[in-house]
Write a protein that holds these residues in place. Structure first.
Motif, PDB file in Angstrom:
ATOM      1  N   GLN A 139     -25.225  11.060 -55.066  1.00 29.10           N
ATOM      2  CA  GLN A 139     -24.893  12.403 -54.557  1.00 29.10           C
ATOM      3  C   GLN A 139     -26.133  13.293 -54.581  1.00 29.10           C
ATOM      4  OE1 GLN A 139     -21.756  13.224 -57.354  1.00 29.10           O
ATOM      5  NE2 GLN A 139     -20.139  12.824 -55.868  1.00 29.10           N
ATOM      6  N   GLU A 170     -27.871  14.832 -51.380  1.00 29.59           N
ATOM      7  CA  GLU A 170     -28.100  16.276 -51.287  1.00 29.59           C
ATOM      8  C   GLU A 170     -29.556  16.558 -50.910  1.00 29.59           C
ATOM      9  OE1 GLU A 170     -27.417  20.055 -54.246  1.00 29.59           O
ATOM     10  OE2 GLU A 170     -28.723  18.455 -54.932  1.00 29.59           O
ATOM     11  N   LYS A 208     -30.569  18.395 -47.425  1.00 23.58           N
ATOM     12  CA  LYS A 208     -31.223  19.710 -47.375  1.00 23.58           C
ATOM     13  C   LYS A 208     -32.576  19.614 -46.689  1.00 23.58           C
ATOM     14  CE  LYS A 208     -28.792  22.271 -50.760  1.00 23.58           C
ATOM     15  NZ  LYS A 208     -28.867  23.129 -51.939  1.00 23.58           N
ATOM     16  N   ASP A 235     -25.650  24.024 -48.078  1.00 20.75           N
ATOM     17  CA  ASP A 235     -24.696  23.572 -49.104  1.00 20.75           C
ATOM     18  C   ASP A 235     -23.285  23.413 -48.539  1.00 20.75           C
ATOM     19  OD1 ASP A 235     -26.159  23.253 -51.543  1.00 20.75           O
ATOM     20  OD2 ASP A 235     -26.436  25.426 -51.588  1.00 20.75           O
ATOM     21  N   GLN A 260     -22.331  22.449 -45.885  1.00 19.75           N
ATOM     22  CA  GLN A 260     -22.176  21.303 -44.977  1.00 19.75           C
ATOM     23  C   GLN A 260     -22.214  19.971 -45.723  1.00 19.75           C
ATOM     24  OE1 GLN A 260     -25.419  22.864 -42.292  1.00 19.75           O
ATOM     25  NE2 GLN A 260     -24.118  21.975 -40.707  1.00 19.75           N
ATOM     26  N   LEU A 261     -22.254  20.031 -47.056  1.00 20.07           N
ATOM     27  CA  LEU A 261     -22.427  18.795 -47.813  1.00 20.07           C
ATOM     28  C   LEU A 261     -21.113  18.306 -48.411  1.00 20.07           C
ATOM     29  CD1 LEU A 261     -25.740  19.462 -49.784  1.00 20.07           C
ATOM     30  CD2 LEU A 261     -25.394  18.595 -47.479  1.00 20.07           C
ATOM     31  N   PHE A 291     -22.299  20.499 -57.928  1.00 17.94           N
ATOM     32  CA  PHE A 291     -22.439  20.963 -56.540  1.00 17.94           C
ATOM     33  C   PHE A 291     -21.397  22.044 -56.268  1.00 17.94           C
ATOM     34  CE2 PHE A 291     -23.386  16.418 -56.950  1.00 17.94           C
ATOM     35  CZ  PHE A 291     -24.728  16.419 -56.609  1.00 17.94           C
ATOM     36  N   ASP A 323     -21.183  24.659 -54.533  1.00 17.58           N
ATOM     37  CA  ASP A 323     -20.964  25.230 -53.193  1.00 17.58           C
ATOM     38  C   ASP A 323     -20.744  24.168 -52.115  1.00 17.58           C
ATOM     39  OD1 ASP A 323     -21.310  27.888 -54.152  1.00 17.58           O
ATOM     40  OD2 ASP A 323     -23.463  27.450 -54.307  1.00 17.58           O
ATOM     41  N   ALA A 324     -20.657  22.921 -52.526  1.00 15.85           N
ATOM     42  CA  ALA A 324     -20.484  21.853 -51.542  1.00 15.85           C
ATOM     43  C   ALA A 324     -19.001  21.558 -51.345  1.00 15.85           C
ATOM     44  CB  ALA A 324     -21.207  20.597 -52.019  1.00 15.85           C
TER      45      ALA A 324
END
Lengths: 523, 263
Positions: A324, A328, A332, A338, A340-341, A371, A373-374
């Motif tokens: 992961q 990430e 990026k 974020d 979009q992940l 994560f 905000d993912a």
């Protein structure tokens, strides 16, 4: 995506360790990005032509994009990219358009050359104009999505993700519309088994496929239009997902952007590990496809869940975390935000393992906190689903509960018929009711869920993070390609030289030009 | 809610022998079964009636429609309980009984070293487009399945697992190169009977490539296979759901070393 207010740090992770993990992932990933920036592939070049408007196929069903790239490659190689020789030919020859050029090139009657000096400047400019139109179209489709989401709204709570796969796009549409009416927020049209190994994108609407439906531009268009209809009816924007993976990853990414797909499966290593696609091919294709996804506002879904179908979900938990972090970093670097992940993970611990549910919570919460905000994608059990559909239904209930407790963002709907048959209409309905019940009954339970600081969940999460850091140290030292060759992920061993599609990788010359990459990198 | 049916009333009378059985709900010979299905009929009395009639045609004598629910506008889902009129005579059932003894890993190893005098070479793969290696991995990987270690654990077996999506020609080529004694293939995910087509193709290719006395044994497994279909598929043995590594190892030893050991 709406999630409840999250209390940061339920697990008490050490921020210095988290920073260390990210830093290691970046250092492990950087050499691979350099590799991606110094190579191109037949698929990247074909995707570029598709952005410039080259679609359709010859009477044998071979896409014009393949014909043209192959013809250029035969004559002048791809070291300089396909654009310079193609637009040089277009500027100097009597061709109506790209399709006409492709058709004539296929009969080997077009002399290609790599232009130099002013001619190169002019050809590149012409290519840039053509490719720019495709990218402008992707921008337009993105704005359209934003407008429709404003009009129809997003689902409340996690997105409920459901797969349809009949092989026939028209049957898929019926099932997808029924699924959306039944509560699905995201429809994924799973691809025909084996499409990932085709080195071309089939053309047109398709009605035959094995365990799935071919990803084609026309199928994308038909399904998106049908879901728009259903979205309007339901007053909720229903998202469409497909798979930018396999040998045509960049082309499918381009088509997804052009046809306003909303999410795409796009893992950095899945094709290498599970489809035996050449690692370099995969990383080069992946970077370009992610640049396109970034531009199109598409949420990517990564495939860490798959590791746990071949490796043990407890022993290999840290490989998910490490992957992961790598996904990430690559995402990026390619310009994805974020939001979009959709990093993946799964509920795959053997239910016979004591405390399996607590361990699942530890792993899921670790991902959530690493994560924050993912839009994390939480995948249901597959490996320990047996023909006992009744027990499987219970497992799926626990999977849904774990998703609610740890605030996963995208919940893939688990089917009790997993590993038995393709789901019946009623199986989907039951599965949606399972998830609905859990979310209605316990959707807000995350608020009350605070694992004891010294309890099993917190300790296990800390342990997995520690092991992930050790693994990333090792990967950084030996190199990601070597780590993959040693079977680090999913227990699959794949060498840098091996795998399918290696012959489609070309080292870029100093004069390599690709206006698509230039346009995507400047944004 | 479900209410228990009155089962002591007019149960269908059928000839009985000592080997005849009927489903067991909560009483011997009550014949109770449960089925669920969907009809493409909008929910309502017509759909319910259709469901009951279908249940009767399926042999459920007095069906209880315990659950009836719409799915979308055009479909209805049903759960039916009831006594089935059929019974089965166990004497008439044909099964593939294991005709060889089940060996421990140690016994299998010594049989191979004594009778073959070299390692027995096993080549495994998922063929066709199936990427689900769960089956072959369960049998081959040292981790194994159902508490048994996989074939890689057997020191007298040389195991090569080619993994997922191996094409038939590639598998045949590798069988030649590696001098395989046995080729094991598993298929998990399949649609439109692709698993059967793939196996038939592999069987034909192996027969084309090898003379009969040197042809590796073809062993097939997966949850969708019927163990009784080996001959039809051209395989030497078909293993169904629930097969463990020792089942396979014992069979290989039996078939390839001609060992008639007592387990």
């Amino acid at each position: 995506m709406t999630t409840a207010v999250r209390t940061p740090g339920k697990l008490g992770l050490d921020p210095a360790l988290v920073r260390r993990a990210r830093e290691l992932a970046a250092r492990a990933g950087r050499p691979v990005v350099d590799l991606a920036r110094s190579h191109t592939t037949v698929a990247v070049e074909r995707a570029t032509l598709r952005l410039a408007g080259l679609n359709g196929a010859d009477p044998e069903g071979i896409p014009w994009a393949n014909r043209l790239v192959d013809a250029v490659r035969d004559q002048v190689g791809l070291e300089h990219g396909v654009c310079l020789p193609v637009w040089e030919a277009l500027r100097s020859g009597e061709y109506r358009d790209l399709t006409d050029l492709a058709a004539r090139a296929a009969t080997r009657t077009v002399p290609f050359r790599v232009p130099e000096g002013d001619a190169a400047v002019r050809s590149e400019a012409a290519a840039r104009t053509a490719v720019g139109r495709g990218i402008a179209r992707i921008d337009e489709r993105r704005r359209e999505r934003e407008e429709l989401v404003r009009r129809w709204g997003n689902p409340k709570g996690p997105w409920i993700y459901l797969i349809v796969a009949t092989g026939d796009i028209h049957e898929d549409i019926r099932q997808a519309q029924a699924a959306a009416q039944g509560g699905a927020d995201v429809i994924a049209v799973i691809r025909s088994t084996g499409q990932s190994l085709l080195d071309y994108v089939p053309d047109g609407a398709t009605r035959e496929g094995y365990a799935g439906t071919y990803a084609t531009q026309e199928n994308f268009r038909l399904m998106r239009a049908a879901l728009d209809e259903t979205s309007a009816e339901l007053g909720r924007y229903v998202r469409l997902t497909n798979y930018a993976s396999g040998l045509c990853m960049p082309e499918i990414a381009a088509l997804a952007g052009l046809e306003r797909l909303d999410m795409m499966l796009n893992d950095s290593m899945y094709g290498i590990l599970f489809r035996d696609i050449n690692p370099v091919r995969t990383f080069v294709d992946q970077r370009f496809s992610r640049q396109l996804h970034a531009r199109a506002g598409i949420v990517i879904n990564t495939g860490e869940d798959n590791y746990l179908t071949t490796a043990d979900a407890v022993d290999a938990a840290h490989t998910v975390t490490a992957s992961q972090l790598l996904n990430e970093y690559f995402a990026k670097e390619a310009g994805l935000a974020d939001g979009q992940l959709g990093l993946g993970h799964a509920f795959e611990i053997d239910p016979a393992v004591p405390d399996s549910f607590r361990l699942e919570l530890a792993h899921a919460l670790l991902a959530r906190e690493l994560f924050p905000d993912a839009p994390l994608k939480w995948m249901p059990p597959t490996r320990h689903m047996t023909g006992d559909v009744f027990h499987g239904y219970l497992l799926n209930g626990f999977f849904n509960l774990a998703g609610a407790l740890t605030e996963q963002s995208i919940l893939l709907v688990g089917m009790m018929t997993e590993a038995v048959v393709t789901p019946f209409l009623s199986d989907r309905d039951l599965a949606l009711r399972n998830i609905r019940y859990v979310l209605d009954a316990a959707g807000g339970l995350a608020e009350d869920f605070h694992p004891a600081p010294d309890g099993l969940i917190a300790r296990r999460a800390g342990q997995v993070l520690g092991e992930a850091i050790d693994l990333l140290e090792d990967i950084r030292e030996r190199g990601l390609l070597d780590a993959i060759a040693a079977g680090t992920f999913g227990g699959m061993r794949r060498t840098a030289e091996g795998g399918r599609g290696a012959d489609g990788v070309v080292a870029r010359a100093a004069g390599y030009r690709n206006p698509a990459i230039d346009l995507l990198e400047t944004t | 809610m479900i209410t228990a049916p009155d089962l002591d009333l007019d149960l269908p009378t059928l000839p009985r022998t000592a080997t005849t059985v009927r489903p067991y709900g909560d009483t011997t010979d009550d014949g109770m079964v449960q089925v669920s299905f969907t009809l493409p009929v909008p929910h309502g009395p017509l759909a319910d009636g259709a469901a009951l009639q279908l249940a009767r045609k399926m042999g459920i004598d007095r069906p209880l429609l315990v659950h009836s629910k719409p799915i979308g506008r055009d479909f209805s889902f049903f759960v039916v309980y009831g006594p089935v009129v059929h019974e089965v005579d166990l004497d008439e059932i044909e099964v593939v009984e294991r005709e060889y003894p089940l060996l421990t890993a140690k016994e299998a190893n010594s049989a191979v070293s004594e009778r073959l005098g070299r390692k027995l070479v096993v080549l495994g793969a998922c063929i066709g487009t199936d990427a689900h290696t769960v089956g072959i991995d369960a049998i081959l990987n040292i981790k194994g399945f159902a508490g048994e270690k996989g074939l890689e654990y057997y020191k007298e077996l040389k195991v090569l697992n080619l993994g997922a999506q191996v094409s038939v020609p590639e598998l045949v080529r590798r069988a030649r190169v590696e001098g395989a004694d046995a080729v094991l293939v598993s298929q998990v995910v399949t649609q439109r009977d692709a698993h059967l087509t793939n196996v038939k193709e592999l069987a034909a290719e192996l027969r084309a490539e090898f003379a009969e006395h040197e042809r590796p044994l073809l062993v097939v497994g997966g949850p969708r296979f019927d163990p009784g279909t080996a001959a039809e598929l051209g395989a030497d043995r078909v293993f169904g759901r629930g097969t463990t590594p020792s089942d396979v190892a014992s069979y290989l030893v039996h078939a390839l070393t001609g060992a008639e050991l007592t387990g």
